[in-house]
Write an enzyme that holds these catalytic residues in place. Sequence first.
Site, PDB file in Angstrom:
ATOM      1  N   HIS A  84      -0.158   5.392   6.075  1.00 45.02           N
ATOM      2  CA  HIS A  84      -0.292   5.632   4.590  1.00 45.02           C
ATOM      3  C   HIS A  84      -0.190   7.276   4.371  1.00 45.02           C
ATOM      4  CE1 HIS A  84      -2.848   1.930   4.918  1.00 45.02           C
ATOM      5  NE2 HIS A  84      -1.685   1.409   4.053  1.00 45.02           N
ATOM      6  N   GLU A 140      -6.795   9.391  11.574  1.00 48.81           N
ATOM      7  CA  GLU A 140      -5.339   9.432  12.010  1.00 48.81           C
ATOM      8  C   GLU A 140      -4.682   8.144  11.749  1.00 48.81           C
ATOM      9  OE1 GLU A 140      -2.298  11.031  13.606  1.00 48.81           O
ATOM     10  OE2 GLU A 140      -4.236  11.987  13.332  1.00 48.81           O
ATOM     11  N   SER A 187       0.872  -1.426  -0.074  1.00 49.63           N
ATOM     12  CA  SER A 187       0.116  -0.070   0.034  1.00 49.63           C
ATOM     13  C   SER A 187       0.874   1.215  -0.031  1.00 49.63           C
ATOM     14  CB  SER A 187      -0.900   0.025   1.215  1.00 49.63           C
ATOM     15  OG  SER A 187      -0.329  -0.092   2.410  1.00 49.63           O
TER      16      SER A 187
END
Length: 252
Positions: free
Chosen positions: A193, A189, A10
């Site tokens: 990422h 929060e 990711s």
Amino acid sequence: MTRIFLAGDSSVTDRPYSQAPMAGWGQALPLFLPTTQVVNAARAGASSRSFVERGRLAWIEQNLAPGDLFLVSFGLIDHKKQPGRGTSAFTDFQWYLRRYVHAARDRGAHPVLVTSHDRRVFDPHGNFRRSLGLYPLAVRELAAGCTVPLIDLNRWTTEWWSRAGLDGTRGVFLSLEPGEHPHYPEGVEDRTHLRPAGAIECARFVADQLGRQGLLPQDRIHHLGDRIPEDALRYLDDHAYAHVTKERVAGR
């Protein structure tokens, strides 16, 4: 002409518009390589193991051509030890990474290992805490042992996060107050990422290293010294992203 294929998790993947302003550094890499085709095959939630077992490496192998670059970046998921995804740093993690290295070399392409950027984790005293354990070291060791170019994004970002501190890294990660962005009305929060500012700077570092290490000609790398606005980052169409996600679930 040389293409760049990306395998990763990711931290690297392209994001759809509905997830903006979340972004991966692979999504921002074309901003600095406008004349180079970047094929971002990274997938959210992938580890070095699951990327292989779900057929994503096989797809890249089918499409790699001599002279292509193959950038490989894993670690964020590997270290979690999740069933079917987790690996051990100096055993199966390195074993899987060797699969990527050999896949590239067997096809006349050039593997490049990229350490993962770290998370935004600080102790109560404001000191930065490394969260990826021995995985960046395992990548460095493998790169040296297999004579593979290394882009040490982890070392560069940990130095950045440490200098900036908890407050200074808020604009780098997906940290939003309620009402700050329509896609996250209740706020978020997220200390893993990136948002565009972080993704763009990580991509700038990767692109710069590609030139400094002679992996790409300097005339293929642009805008390294320019301020890149966040709205320059392109997001995937949500329908296209849904199709990609369906392929991932099917193991293609």
